[in-house]
Design an enzyme around this catalytic site. Structure first.
Site, PDB file in Angstrom:
ATOM      1  N   ARG A  72       0.822  -1.236   0.000  1.00 29.63           N
ATOM      2  CA  ARG A  72       0.000   0.000   0.000  1.00 29.63           C
ATOM      3  C   ARG A  72       0.851   1.279   0.000  1.00 29.63           C
ATOM      4  O   ARG A  72       0.397   2.341   0.410  1.00 29.63           O
ATOM      5  CB  ARG A  72      -0.964   0.034   1.193  1.00 29.63           C
ATOM      6  CG  ARG A  72      -1.923  -1.138   1.210  1.00 29.63           C
ATOM      7  CD  ARG A  72      -3.056  -0.894   2.175  1.00 29.63           C
ATOM      8  NE  ARG A  72      -3.976  -2.010   2.164  1.00 29.63           N
ATOM      9  CZ  ARG A  72      -3.874  -3.071   2.969  1.00 29.63           C
ATOM     10  NH1 ARG A  72      -2.899  -3.152   3.846  1.00 29.63           N
ATOM     11  NH2 ARG A  72      -4.758  -4.034   2.897  1.00 29.63           N
ATOM     12  N   LYS A  86       3.305  12.074 -10.818  1.00 31.24           N
ATOM     13  CA  LYS A  86       2.609  11.137 -11.709  1.00 31.24           C
ATOM     14  C   LYS A  86       3.442   9.871 -11.851  1.00 31.24           C
ATOM     15  O   LYS A  86       4.631   9.939 -12.157  1.00 31.24           O
ATOM     16  CB  LYS A  86       2.410  11.757 -13.095  1.00 31.24           C
ATOM     17  CG  LYS A  86       1.251  12.731 -13.179  1.00 31.24           C
ATOM     18  CD  LYS A  86       1.037  13.169 -14.626  1.00 31.24           C
ATOM     19  CE  LYS A  86      -0.118  14.133 -14.756  1.00 31.24           C
ATOM     20  NZ  LYS A  86      -0.269  14.649 -16.132  1.00 31.24           N
ATOM     21  N   GLU A 137      10.768  20.570 -23.515  1.00 31.39           N
ATOM     22  CA  GLU A 137       9.791  20.743 -22.432  1.00 31.39           C
ATOM     23  C   GLU A 137      10.089  22.030 -21.641  1.00 31.39           C
ATOM     24  O   GLU A 137       9.176  22.664 -21.128  1.00 31.39           O
ATOM     25  CB  GLU A 137       9.793  19.524 -21.487  1.00 31.39           C
ATOM     26  CG  GLU A 137       9.329  18.220 -22.140  1.00 31.39           C
ATOM     27  CD  GLU A 137       7.801  18.099 -22.336  1.00 31.39           C
ATOM     28  OE1 GLU A 137       7.059  19.055 -22.038  1.00 31.39           O
ATOM     29  OE2 GLU A 137       7.359  17.026 -22.803  1.00 31.39           O
ATOM     30  N   LYS A 193       7.175  24.189 -12.895  1.00 32.71           N
ATOM     31  CA  LYS A 193       6.360  22.982 -12.737  1.00 32.71           C
ATOM     32  C   LYS A 193       5.903  22.837 -11.289  1.00 32.71           C
ATOM     33  O   LYS A 193       4.762  22.454 -11.018  1.00 32.71           O
ATOM     34  CB  LYS A 193       7.136  21.749 -13.206  1.00 32.71           C
ATOM     35  CG  LYS A 193       6.308  20.502 -13.021  1.00 32.71           C
ATOM     36  CD  LYS A 193       6.345  19.516 -14.131  1.00 32.71           C
ATOM     37  CE  LYS A 193       5.311  18.425 -13.883  1.00 32.71           C
ATOM     38  NZ  LYS A 193       5.567  17.218 -14.610  1.00 32.71           N
ATOM     39  N   GLU A 245      -4.496  17.657 -11.982  1.00 31.78           N
ATOM     40  CA  GLU A 245      -4.791  18.075 -13.346  1.00 31.78           C
ATOM     41  C   GLU A 245      -6.285  18.301 -13.603  1.00 31.78           C
ATOM     42  O   GLU A 245      -6.871  17.773 -14.547  1.00 31.78           O
ATOM     43  CB  GLU A 245      -4.237  17.042 -14.337  1.00 31.78           C
ATOM     44  CG  GLU A 245      -4.018  17.638 -15.705  1.00 31.78           C
ATOM     45  CD  GLU A 245      -3.256  16.724 -16.671  1.00 31.78           C
ATOM     46  OE1 GLU A 245      -2.236  16.130 -16.268  1.00 31.78           O
ATOM     47  OE2 GLU A 245      -3.682  16.649 -17.818  1.00 31.78           O
ATOM     48  N   ARG A 297      -2.930  22.536 -14.420  1.00 36.14           N
ATOM     49  CA  ARG A 297      -1.855  21.616 -14.832  1.00 36.14           C
ATOM     50  C   ARG A 297      -1.958  21.239 -16.309  1.00 36.14           C
ATOM     51  O   ARG A 297      -0.983  20.810 -16.922  1.00 36.14           O
ATOM     52  CB  ARG A 297      -1.858  20.372 -13.929  1.00 36.14           C
ATOM     53  CG  ARG A 297      -0.665  19.463 -14.168  1.00 36.14           C
ATOM     54  CD  ARG A 297      -0.465  18.432 -13.083  1.00 36.14           C
ATOM     55  NE  ARG A 297       0.648  17.555 -13.378  1.00 36.14           N
ATOM     56  CZ  ARG A 297       1.206  16.747 -12.513  1.00 36.14           C
ATOM     57  NH1 ARG A 297       0.761  16.686 -11.273  1.00 36.14           N
ATOM     58  NH2 ARG A 297       2.222  15.977 -12.850  1.00 36.14           N
ATOM     59  N   ASN A 320       0.247  20.436 -21.085  1.00 31.58           N
ATOM     60  CA  ASN A 320      -0.057  19.721 -22.333  1.00 31.58           C
ATOM     61  C   ASN A 320       0.118  20.619 -23.562  1.00 31.58           C
ATOM     62  O   ASN A 320      -0.228  20.211 -24.674  1.00 31.58           O
ATOM     63  CB  ASN A 320      -1.495  19.177 -22.307  1.00 31.58           C
ATOM     64  CG  ASN A 320      -1.670  18.166 -21.196  1.00 31.58           C
ATOM     65  OD1 ASN A 320      -0.709  17.503 -20.810  1.00 31.58           O
ATOM     66  ND2 ASN A 320      -2.873  18.057 -20.655  1.00 31.58           N
ATOM     67  N   HIS A 350       1.052  19.254 -26.922  1.00 32.77           N
ATOM     68  CA  HIS A 350       1.046  17.801 -26.812  1.00 32.77           C
ATOM     69  C   HIS A 350      -0.045  17.113 -27.638  1.00 32.77           C
ATOM     70  O   HIS A 350       0.065  15.913 -27.889  1.00 32.77           O
ATOM     71  CB  HIS A 350       0.956  17.369 -25.341  1.00 32.77           C
ATOM     72  CG  HIS A 350       2.295  17.438 -24.642  1.00 32.77           C
ATOM     73  ND1 HIS A 350       3.007  18.612 -24.510  1.00 32.77           N
ATOM     74  CD2 HIS A 350       3.050  16.484 -24.042  1.00 32.77           C
ATOM     75  CE1 HIS A 350       4.134  18.367 -23.863  1.00 32.77           C
ATOM     76  NE2 HIS A 350       4.181  17.081 -23.567  1.00 32.77           N
ATOM     77  N   HIS A 370       1.147  14.029 -29.666  1.00 34.08           N
ATOM     78  CA  HIS A 370       0.658  12.654 -29.513  1.00 34.08           C
ATOM     79  C   HIS A 370       0.266  12.058 -30.862  1.00 34.08           C
ATOM     80  O   HIS A 370       0.480  10.868 -31.106  1.00 34.08           O
ATOM     81  CB  HIS A 370      -0.516  12.607 -28.527  1.00 34.08           C
ATOM     82  CG  HIS A 370      -0.065  12.878 -27.114  1.00 34.08           C
ATOM     83  ND1 HIS A 370      -0.876  13.452 -26.160  1.00 34.08           N
ATOM     84  CD2 HIS A 370       1.125  12.685 -26.505  1.00 34.08           C
ATOM     85  CE1 HIS A 370      -0.190  13.594 -25.038  1.00 34.08           C
ATOM     86  NE2 HIS A 370       1.023  13.135 -25.221  1.00 34.08           N
ATOM     87  N   HIS A 393      10.201  12.270 -28.101  1.00 32.79           N
ATOM     88  CA  HIS A 393       9.039  12.962 -27.524  1.00 32.79           C
ATOM     89  C   HIS A 393       9.186  14.491 -27.603  1.00 32.79           C
ATOM     90  O   HIS A 393       8.278  15.187 -28.057  1.00 32.79           O
ATOM     91  CB  HIS A 393       8.828  12.519 -26.074  1.00 32.79           C
ATOM     92  CG  HIS A 393       7.726  13.263 -25.391  1.00 32.79           C
ATOM     93  ND1 HIS A 393       6.403  13.068 -25.701  1.00 32.79           N
ATOM     94  CD2 HIS A 393       7.747  14.240 -24.432  1.00 32.79           C
ATOM     95  CE1 HIS A 393       5.647  13.879 -24.960  1.00 32.79           C
ATOM     96  NE2 HIS A 393       6.445  14.601 -24.186  1.00 32.79           N
TER      97      HIS A 393
HETATM   98  N1  GLY Z   1       4.192  15.907 -17.920  1.00 30.04           N
HETATM   99  C1  GLY Z   1       2.977  16.559 -17.652  1.00 30.04           C
HETATM  100  C2  GLY Z   1       2.578  16.561 -16.220  1.00 30.04           C
HETATM  101  O1  GLY Z   1       3.359  16.183 -15.370  1.00 30.04           O
HETATM  102  O2  GLY Z   1       1.472  16.909 -15.905  1.00 30.04           O
END
Ligand code: GLY
Length: 345
Positions: free
Chosen positions: A120, A142, A184, A220, A230, A234, A238, A241, A245, A258
């Site tokens: 957990r 993430k 980025e 960030k 998000e 957040r 994107n 992106h 994508h 990328h």
């Molecule tokens: N790479 C995008 C984010 O961390 O939300």
């Protein structure tokens, strides 16, 4: 490549799911014990990362075990997730032990997800060793694996105990990989930091890598503190992106990295009055600003296919001026015109 400033700086990130520091420390992997306090650690790396990085971390810990996985996005799968879990069980890892990721975004996402679910949740430390993972994926909590062909479909928001950014690890990266990550940073600059963009314009970015990485992480950090899950802000991350994508979905033999897809994706989403400045910065980094002619039609087709999945309108991040952005809901036909204009030039 020259390195300047930012030795032993840190940024604090506090969200609803946890609080941690991003530590900027040249030579940090050789002082891992300064940040990692658990006795026992599973250090996860891949065979594209110099083996001495994970060894250096291990040598500083009283009970470290290294697990080396194959390099590449395909590694972020259920089999390797299970492999990590079985290694933890077979070696009697308990709730007081930890996982340490040493590598790029693939290793970080997979190791973080394993840490989030084993017993957990056990402590997780991230030591990103690429520009891309230092400026983006290691920060913000993430974690994920890919499943049934869908990227990041199984995952969790699981903040690390600490992130250690050792810019010495970038010295072994080819310049194309550095530029891949800097795409980025250009994204963060264009949307949020005019001065950072001017640093790209007016200096040699390779001589200011630490400054660029620090400022990108700072942006960030502010974004994820305001909107960790998000729900709104957040989504600015994107920027570029959607098209990126689509390019990735037709990206035979990983022709484009990328960051290169993001570079191409940002151009049509910038106002025409700043587009030349953006293209100049991307050119300076030897990043592409549009795909090869023979790929353009397929990419547009892939965008149209994506649209069918998501309805008539699309919400885009649009940069009207350097350092300023807005979310804009537009009909898909308008979006298609915007990208066609750039891709077919
Ligand atoms: N790479 C995008 C984010 O961390 O939300």
């Amino acid at each position: 490549m020259t390195f300047k400033v930012n030795e032993n700086k840190s940024l604090n990130i506090k969200t609803a799911t946890g609080e941690y520091k991003v530590n900027f420390c040249r030579g940090g992997i050789k002082q891992a014990d300064k940040y990692i306090k658990n006795n026992k650690a599973l250090i996860i790396t891949d065979n594209g990362v110099p083996a001495e990085y994970a060894q250096a971390v291990k040598s500083r810990l009283s009970d470290g075990k290294i697990l080396t996985l194959p390099q590449g996005e395909a590694t972020k799968n259920m089999d390797n997730y299970q492999k990590i879990l079985s290694t933890l069980v077979e070696n009697n890892f308990t709730r007081s032990d930890c996982i340490v990721a040493v590598g790029g975004g693939v290793v970080g996402d997979l190791a973080g997800f394993a840490a989030s679910t084993y017993m957990r949740g056990i402590d997780f430390y991230n030591i990103p060793t690429t520009v891309l993972s230092q400026v983006d994926s290691s920060v913000g909590g993430k974690t994920a694996i890919d499943f049934m062909g869908i990227k990041n479909i199984v995952g969790a928001f699981y903040p690390p105990k600490a992130v250690i950014i050792d810019t010495d690890t970038l010295k072994t990266l080819p310049e194309r990989q550095i530029a891949n990550g800097l795409a980025e940073s250009v994204k963060m600059a264009l949307t949020n930091d005019k001065e950072l963009f001017e640093l790209f314009e007016n200096s040699n970015p390779l001589e200011n890598l630490e400054e660029i990485i620090y400022r990108s992480v700072k942006i960030k950090a502010e974004i994820v503190e305001a909107d960790e899950k998000e729900k709104g802000l957040r989504r600015v991350l994107n920027f570029g992106h959607t098209l990126a994508h689509a390019i990735e979905s037709v990206n035979q033999m990983e022709k484009y990295y990328h960051g290169e897809c993001v570079a191409i994706g940002m151009v049509p989403m910038c106002d025409t009055k700043i587009r030349e400045r953006v293209i100049n910065v991307l050119n300076k980094l030897i990043l592409p600003t549009k795909p090869d002619k023979e790929d353009a039609d397929e990419i547009i087709k892939a965008c149209i296919h994506d649209k069918k999945m998501s309805g008539d309108d699309i919400t885009v991040v649009y940069v009207s001026n350097v350092g300023e952005f807005r979310f804009e809901k537009i009909p898909f036909s308008k979006y298609e015109d915007m990208i066609r204009q750039v891709l077919n030039q």
